[in-house]
Write a protein that holds these residues in place. Sequence first.
Motif, mmCIF file in Angstrom:
data_model
loop_
_atom_site.group_PDB
_atom_site.id
_atom_site.type_symbol
_atom_site.label_atom_id
_atom_site.label_comp_id
_atom_site.label_asym_id
_atom_site.label_seq_id
_atom_site.Cartn_x
_atom_site.Cartn_y
_atom_site.Cartn_z
ATOM 1 N N LEU A 49 -4.295 0.331 8.307
ATOM 2 C CA LEU A 49 -5.238 1.384 7.912
ATOM 3 C C LEU A 49 -4.695 2.263 6.795
ATOM 4 C CD1 LEU A 49 -6.840 2.773 11.200
ATOM 5 C CD2 LEU A 49 -7.886 1.331 9.464
ATOM 6 N N ALA A 63 -7.130 -3.740 6.526
ATOM 7 C CA ALA A 63 -7.960 -2.652 7.050
ATOM 8 C C ALA A 63 -9.122 -3.197 7.884
ATOM 9 C CB ALA A 63 -8.486 -1.798 5.893
ATOM 10 N N ARG A 115 -10.236 7.199 7.356
ATOM 11 C CA ARG A 115 -10.060 5.779 7.644
ATOM 12 C C ARG A 115 -10.050 5.524 9.149
ATOM 13 N NH1 ARG A 115 -5.255 3.780 3.511
ATOM 14 N NH2 ARG A 115 -5.945 4.924 1.661
#
Length: 314
Positions: A49, A63, A115
């Motif tokens: 991430l 991700a 995120r």
Amino acid sequence: MNITLHIGAHRTATTTFQHYLGTRTDMLTQQSALLWGPGRTRKGLINGLYHAAPQGWKARKDARKARGRVRLQVRQAAMSGIEHLIVSDENMIGSTWQCIRSGRLYPSIGERLARLGDAFGQDINRVVLSIRSQELWWASAMAYAVSRGHPVPSGQTMTKIADDTRSWRDVITDVSCAIPDADLRVITFEEFAGQPHQTLAVAADVDAPLDPTVPWLNRSPDRRALRILLQERGEDVDLIPDGVGRWQPFTDAQAACLREQYADDLHWLIAGADGLATLIQDPARIETGTSLQVGALTEGHGNDNGQERLARPG
């Protein structure tokens, strides 16, 4: 399922809180609660991430994998009957060394939490942030960093930190912008240190007993311990003043400036925090007085029913 992010900050008794929950899994199970602590988050759950260059092909792939892992495990927890998922890891918002190196409080916290919020699919109901008077937070962070092998910060670094205008108010604003739909609750180290059961109540509305035997973990090394560490590493021990007690790297004037910043932050929170956050006060402190325990002044990491709110959104 309610999801709470307990994001620290570092040096605010977060390790003590995580240890408290980690040794009470039966109590959490009885109340349909589950902890994801550093033992889970730092062992592959959110790997990918926080790439330094998220625009690269590999970074985007990592991700996506991290988002998939998080959403799958959240779904599995919900299907198993969990009603309160508590994700507690102060490293989700950065590291103390990153703060020291930049001379600013968590400069990338907004991007990191955005995120993380995307990985959870914006299903985060609550975020709990613990704060501490800046001159003591920085002193604790620096002592911990030096004990982990980092160099003793220079006087120029102290000046940069003391002169910087970024405070907890800016950190709170970044958190609110990153996860805007979550109930952002702020607690202070001065009131909640040594009270992990109260922190749990704030995080997930879970009843937990007071346990006076809870150990204080990850305490900052004092001046004597730091000098011994420097001597063992072959470094200049005189970078740390001789004597006993906490190492305070700031001058009196710099420390006063940082204390004033913290007072301004608390006044802003008490006044409503522009509707961004809620300051929670420990009801036990209200009943017994506002003085901080002597031990709590020198200890701490990287921390209810009837809880009173001093500031409310809206």
